[in-house]
Design a protein around this motif. Structure first.
Motif, PDB file in Angstrom:
ATOM      1  N   ALA A 424      34.465   4.076  29.396  1.00 40.02           N
ATOM      2  CA  ALA A 424      35.627   3.193  29.500  1.00 40.02           C
ATOM      3  C   ALA A 424      35.792   2.644  30.916  1.00 40.02           C
ATOM      4  O   ALA A 424      36.059   1.451  31.110  1.00 40.02           O
ATOM      5  CB  ALA A 424      36.885   3.949  29.079  1.00 40.02           C
ATOM      6  N   TYR A 425      35.620   3.492  31.918  1.00 38.42           N
ATOM      7  CA  TYR A 425      35.826   3.060  33.300  1.00 38.42           C
ATOM      8  C   TYR A 425      34.833   1.982  33.718  1.00 38.42           C
ATOM      9  O   TYR A 425      35.169   1.046  34.444  1.00 38.42           O
ATOM     10  CB  TYR A 425      35.674   4.236  34.275  1.00 38.42           C
ATOM     11  CG  TYR A 425      36.666   5.356  34.141  1.00 38.42           C
ATOM     12  CD1 TYR A 425      37.785   5.260  33.308  1.00 38.42           C
ATOM     13  CD2 TYR A 425      36.494   6.541  34.848  1.00 38.42           C
ATOM     14  CE1 TYR A 425      38.683   6.298  33.185  1.00 38.42           C
ATOM     15  CE2 TYR A 425      37.390   7.585  34.741  1.00 38.42           C
ATOM     16  CZ  TYR A 425      38.477   7.469  33.905  1.00 38.42           C
ATOM     17  OH  TYR A 425      39.366   8.511  33.796  1.00 38.42           O
ATOM     18  N   PHE A 426      33.577   2.138  33.289  1.00 42.97           N
ATOM     19  CA  PHE A 426      32.503   1.287  33.809  1.00 42.97           C
ATOM     20  C   PHE A 426      31.978   0.293  32.772  1.00 42.97           C
ATOM     21  O   PHE A 426      30.882  -0.240  32.929  1.00 42.97           O
ATOM     22  CB  PHE A 426      31.367   2.165  34.348  1.00 42.97           C
ATOM     23  CG  PHE A 426      31.820   3.139  35.402  1.00 42.97           C
ATOM     24  CD1 PHE A 426      32.403   2.693  36.577  1.00 42.97           C
ATOM     25  CD2 PHE A 426      31.703   4.512  35.210  1.00 42.97           C
ATOM     26  CE1 PHE A 426      32.842   3.582  37.549  1.00 42.97           C
ATOM     27  CE2 PHE A 426      32.135   5.412  36.165  1.00 42.97           C
ATOM     28  CZ  PHE A 426      32.707   4.951  37.347  1.00 42.97           C
ATOM     29  N   ASP A 427      32.803   0.054  31.751  1.00 46.09           N
ATOM     30  CA  ASP A 427      32.465  -0.942  30.726  1.00 46.09           C
ATOM     31  C   ASP A 427      31.083  -0.672  30.139  1.00 46.09           C
ATOM     32  O   ASP A 427      30.224  -1.556  30.065  1.00 46.09           O
ATOM     33  CB  ASP A 427      32.544  -2.355  31.324  1.00 46.09           C
ATOM     34  CG  ASP A 427      32.544  -3.425  30.220  1.00 46.09           C
ATOM     35  OD1 ASP A 427      32.911  -3.086  29.076  1.00 46.09           O
ATOM     36  OD2 ASP A 427      32.161  -4.568  30.503  1.00 46.09           O
ATOM     37  N   ARG A 428      30.894   0.564  29.692  1.00 45.78           N
ATOM     38  CA  ARG A 428      29.645   0.974  29.063  1.00 45.78           C
ATOM     39  C   ARG A 428      29.958   1.457  27.641  1.00 45.78           C
ATOM     40  O   ARG A 428      30.075   2.659  27.382  1.00 45.78           O
ATOM     41  CB  ARG A 428      28.988   2.087  29.885  1.00 45.78           C
ATOM     42  CG  ARG A 428      28.289   1.606  31.156  1.00 45.78           C
ATOM     43  CD  ARG A 428      26.932   0.976  30.852  1.00 45.78           C
ATOM     44  NE  ARG A 428      26.062   1.921  30.150  1.00 45.78           N
ATOM     45  CZ  ARG A 428      25.307   2.849  30.754  1.00 45.78           C
ATOM     46  NH1 ARG A 428      25.276   2.917  32.085  1.00 45.78           N
ATOM     47  NH2 ARG A 428      24.551   3.658  30.043  1.00 45.78           N
ATOM     48  N   PRO A 429      30.100   0.528  26.695  1.00 42.26           N
ATOM     49  CA  PRO A 429      30.435   0.932  25.329  1.00 42.26           C
ATOM     50  C   PRO A 429      29.399   1.855  24.700  1.00 42.26           C
ATOM     51  O   PRO A 429      29.726   2.627  23.799  1.00 42.26           O
ATOM     52  CB  PRO A 429      30.531  -0.402  24.574  1.00 42.26           C
ATOM     53  CG  PRO A 429      29.848  -1.408  25.432  1.00 42.26           C
ATOM     54  CD  PRO A 429      30.009  -0.944  26.834  1.00 42.26           C
ATOM     55  N   ASP A 430      28.146   1.802  25.189  1.00 42.53           N
ATOM     56  CA  ASP A 430      27.125   2.710  24.638  1.00 42.53           C
ATOM     57  C   ASP A 430      27.464   4.170  24.925  1.00 42.53           C
ATOM     58  O   ASP A 430      27.180   5.061  24.112  1.00 42.53           O
ATOM     59  CB  ASP A 430      25.749   2.362  25.212  1.00 42.53           C
ATOM     60  CG  ASP A 430      25.698   2.453  26.732  1.00 42.53           C
ATOM     61  OD1 ASP A 430      26.587   1.874  27.407  1.00 42.53           O
ATOM     62  OD2 ASP A 430      24.778   3.094  27.265  1.00 42.53           O
ATOM     63  N   LEU A 431      28.089   4.430  26.077  1.00 45.85           N
ATOM     64  CA  LEU A 431      28.483   5.811  26.398  1.00 45.85           C
ATOM     65  C   LEU A 431      29.644   6.258  25.525  1.00 45.85           C
ATOM     66  O   LEU A 431      29.689   7.417  25.086  1.00 45.85           O
ATOM     67  CB  LEU A 431      28.843   5.930  27.881  1.00 45.85           C
ATOM     68  CG  LEU A 431      27.714   5.649  28.875  1.00 45.85           C
ATOM     69  CD1 LEU A 431      28.213   5.795  30.309  1.00 45.85           C
ATOM     70  CD2 LEU A 431      26.515   6.571  28.628  1.00 45.85           C
ATOM     71  N   VAL A 432      30.580   5.355  25.267  1.00 45.98           N
ATOM     72  CA  VAL A 432      31.690   5.696  24.361  1.00 45.98           C
ATOM     73  C   VAL A 432      31.132   5.973  22.961  1.00 45.98           C
ATOM     74  O   VAL A 432      31.558   6.923  22.284  1.00 45.98           O
ATOM     75  CB  VAL A 432      32.736   4.570  24.329  1.00 45.98           C
ATOM     76  CG1 VAL A 432      33.856   4.912  23.350  1.00 45.98           C
ATOM     77  CG2 VAL A 432      33.315   4.332  25.726  1.00 45.98           C
ATOM     78  N   GLU A 433      30.158   5.165  22.542  1.00 43.88           N
ATOM     79  CA  GLU A 433      29.541   5.389  21.228  1.00 43.88           C
ATOM     80  C   GLU A 433      28.848   6.748  21.169  1.00 43.88           C
ATOM     81  O   GLU A 433      28.883   7.435  20.142  1.00 43.88           O
ATOM     82  CB  GLU A 433      28.533   4.275  20.935  1.00 43.88           C
ATOM     83  CG  GLU A 433      29.182   2.932  20.606  1.00 43.88           C
ATOM     84  CD  GLU A 433      28.164   1.803  20.559  1.00 43.88           C
ATOM     85  OE1 GLU A 433      26.946   2.111  20.489  1.00 43.88           O
ATOM     86  OE2 GLU A 433      28.575   0.632  20.612  1.00 43.88           O
TER      87      GLU A 433
END
Length: 676
Positions: A424-433
């Motif tokens: 969320a902090y670094f705009d990495r939706p793959d990590l949220v997924e």
């Protein structure tokens, strides 16, 4: 011929399935066999990535003569401490009480009623450095059992009674206050190493939970000293050999005070906790180094620890093949100047200078662990990136360390929280997924229809061992973080199911004290109960944090009251041993700050204005603040009730301690409200 461990799911137990020792897994049947044969039990506890566990296995458990002696005179029981932390905790407490020290492998001799009477850790195959050999110990224990059995059982009974008397007296527990946390900070300042960062001497462990406390204390009080200790420690670790300068991720600990030479095993829990710490440091300071390390550590977890089922494996071994058929600690990670030249050619000298690789070596046999020493001048960023990429590619051709691919619920909960927030902090939706994938696995496989949680799984097969307090608490913590990041209230519901089980199964209804095992769990010689934070948050302090966050989300008084009662242990231990109650201190900071409750209402996260407010809320530094997002009509989060749009625009509402600020549509005003 394989022994009884062949059908287990633990990689550590499976490593011993072909031993000539007639191993039993921990089970009532093993103790029934000891009673039938009237022989003692030898309990051996370790874990897959433990270097000295592997050494003792090759020296003793693979030795035919020693195995024959064990099989003739003992019932041998092998335990993976990561699968059965309750068994490990109970007997480790006995080892430490009897010898003043502990560690793994742990070797304990028990009566057939599971009462301990003789203790050890690693035992060599021949007498060494004043230590008896394993065979000598076996012979001595056998003789004592044969000739003085009544005396042995009397000693064992006394040990068990002494352990029972160590239960925590929690009747007068009080909530920690400002003065307690100030005293804790003072104690940390006294133990701080200003030259090297971190606390205490060698070996040095990453103090992730203490750093969380320091960041929260700075956010609440403005203490520059707290922030400086956190920043400097994080920078020194990130520049040291404890951090993998090529592939990202942290080793378990540093054997020296300067963070140069690590013990090379890489644990999921360390990397999850440290990923979150560096993300929070960036949130507080904007540090580019913190951003890089948080993302590299997240990428390491996803690349090297994620399993086919979507969960995260427990660890990578310290040892690997050195290319000459020898299993050597650190072989995968270290370099000589000659090896740099083979890979880099003319750039080898630059790499040696940049990464601190010397002719003498910083490790063993002229080999160096890569570091990032402070340098004068500026390096060509493109050239360094090329060097790093080529070295990583060459390292990938070396024999890789073994991976313990069992899924531990608690550690996956920590990973879910870290990856959700970092994404969320670094705009990495793959990590949220990736966080959602692990959370989904925990719900599908580990959680049953009674809201009971299994401790482990492997290859999609759930293990037989019940979850302990840290499993419920850390998974709830992960689900709460995921709820805030995704705006999906189902994760809040799942957290509530787990925390209700904490209240009914793990909490003393009168005092509020917490136990590591449920009331209906297997009864050991004592019910384990340890509030101190060590390699991970204790189940006790993790539960306090999750209960407090859930109460802030829902307004639940029972969960809030339970959190406050649990934090009494921080008042008792924080001023005296702050290094060992770091997460408890961090939770206490959240309690003193409220924690703040942030409700962001908007049509969806596809709406630019709503997304800006939601991101601002997540980036607020207020300790332990909870964030809910949804439309005004949503019933997924209690905090969204009666929270309308303002003038048709997305809006944020900030409340704490039953008082609310005026709602705002301005991200800057929201940022001010959350960072003051």
């Amino acid at each position: 011929m394989p022994n009884r461990l062949a059908n287990e799911t633990s990689p550590y137990l499976l490593q011993h399935a072909d031993n000539p020792v007639d191993w039993w897994p921990w089970s009532e049947e093993a103790f029934e066999e000891a009673r039938r044969r009237a022989v003692p039990v030898v309990l051996s506890v370790g874990y897959s990535s433990c270097h000295w566990c592997h050494v003792m296995a090759s020296e003793s458990f693979e030795d035919e003569a020693i195995a024959s002696y064990l099989n003739d005179h003992f019932v041998s029981v092998k335990v993976d401490r990561e699968e059965r932390p309750d068994v490990d905790a109970v007997y480790m407490e006995a080892v430490q009480a009897a010898t003043g020290q502990g560690g793994w492998p742990m070797t304990v001799f028990l009566t057939p009623d599971a009462e301990p009477f003789y203790f050890g850790t690693y035992l060599p195959p021949a007498p060494r450095h004043g230590m008896p050999s394993f065979r000598q110990v076996l012979e001595g224990v056998r003789q004592a059992w044969s000739d003085r059995r009544d005396e042995v059982t009397e000693v064992a009974g006394k040990i068990v009674r002494d352990l029972a008397g160590r239960e925590i007296d929690y009747q007068t527990a009080q909530v920690p206050g400002e003065e307690d946390l100030a005293q804790a900070l003072l104690g940390l300042t006294r133990e701080y190493d200003p030259q090297r960062g971190g606390f205490g001497g060698a070996p040095k462990f990453p103090p992730s939970m203490v750093i969380e406390f320091l960041l929260r204390h700075h956010a609440r009080t403005g203490s520059e000293g707290a922030l400086q200790m956190a920043q400097d420690t994080c920078e020194r670790m990130a520049r040291g050999g404890i951090y993998d300068q090529l592939g990202g991720g942290f080793a378990r600990y540093s054997v020296d005070r300067d963070w140069i030479v690590p013990h090379f095993e890489k644990m999921l829990y360390d990397n999850a906790l440290l990923c979150r710490v560096y993300a929070h440091l960036w949130r507080s300071t904007g540090s580019e180094l913190a951003r890089r390390v948080a993302l590299e550590t997240a990428d390491f977890m996803v690349r090297e620890l994620r399993t086919a089922e979507g969960g995260f494996a427990s660890a990578l071994d310290a040892d690997s093949d050195d290319g000459a058929g020898r299993h050597i600690e650190g072989a995968y990670y270290v370099w000589t100047p000659e090896q740099l030249s083979e890979v880099l050619g003319d750039d080898a000298e630059l790499a040696a200078h940049y990464f601190g690789v010397t002719e003498e070596g910083t490790f063993e046999h002229g080999q160096s662990v890569l570091q990032l020493p402070q340098h004068e001048g500026v390096f060509d960023a493109g050239k360094i990136a090329s060097v790093r990429e080529r070295l990583l590619r060459a390292r990938g051709e070396r024999p890789a360390p073994g991976r313990d691919d069992k899924i531990v619920a608690a550690w996956n909960g920590l990973a879910v929280a870290a990856l959700a927030e970092t994404g969320a902090y670094f705009d990495r939706p793959d990590l949220v997924e990736a966080a959602v994938g692990a959370a989904d696995l925990l719900v599908r496989l580990h959680l049953d229809d009674r809201a009971h949680l299994a401790r482990t799984s492997r290859d999609g097969q759930v293990g037989a061992n019940a979850g302990v307090l840290e499993d419920y608490a850390d998974v709830a913590e992960g689900f709460l973080a995921l709820a805030s990041v995704t705006g999906e209230g189902v994760w809040l519901e799942f957290a509530g199911l787990l925390l209700d089980r904490v209240l009914t199964g793990f909490t003393d209804p009168e005092s509020g004290a917490l136990y590591d095992t449920a009331a209906d769990a297997e009864q050991l010689i004592r019910r384990p109960q340890d509030p101190t934070d060590n390699a991970t948050p204790s189940g006790w302090t993790a539960a306090a944090g999750a209960l407090l966050g859930y109460a802030a989300h829902t307004g639940s008084e029972p969960h809030r009251a339970a959190a406050e009662k649990a934090l009494g242990v921080v008042k008792a231990l924080g001023p005296r041993v702050p290094r060992f109650i770091g997460w408890g201190l961090a939770v206490a900071e959240a309690l003193l700050d409220g924690p703040r409750e942030v409700a962001v209402v908007g049509p969806s996260l596809d709406d630019e204005a709503a997304r800006a407010l939601h991101r601002t809320a997540l980036l607020g530094t207020a300790p332990g603040a909870v964030v809910a997002f949804g439309s005004p009509e949503s019933d997924e989060f209690p905090l969204l009730a009666v929270r309308p749009l303002i003038g048709g625009e997305p809006a944020a509402y900030v409340c704490r301690n039953f008082a609310c600020d005026a709602p705002t549509t301005d991200p800057e005003r929201l940022r001010t409200a959350l960072n003051s």
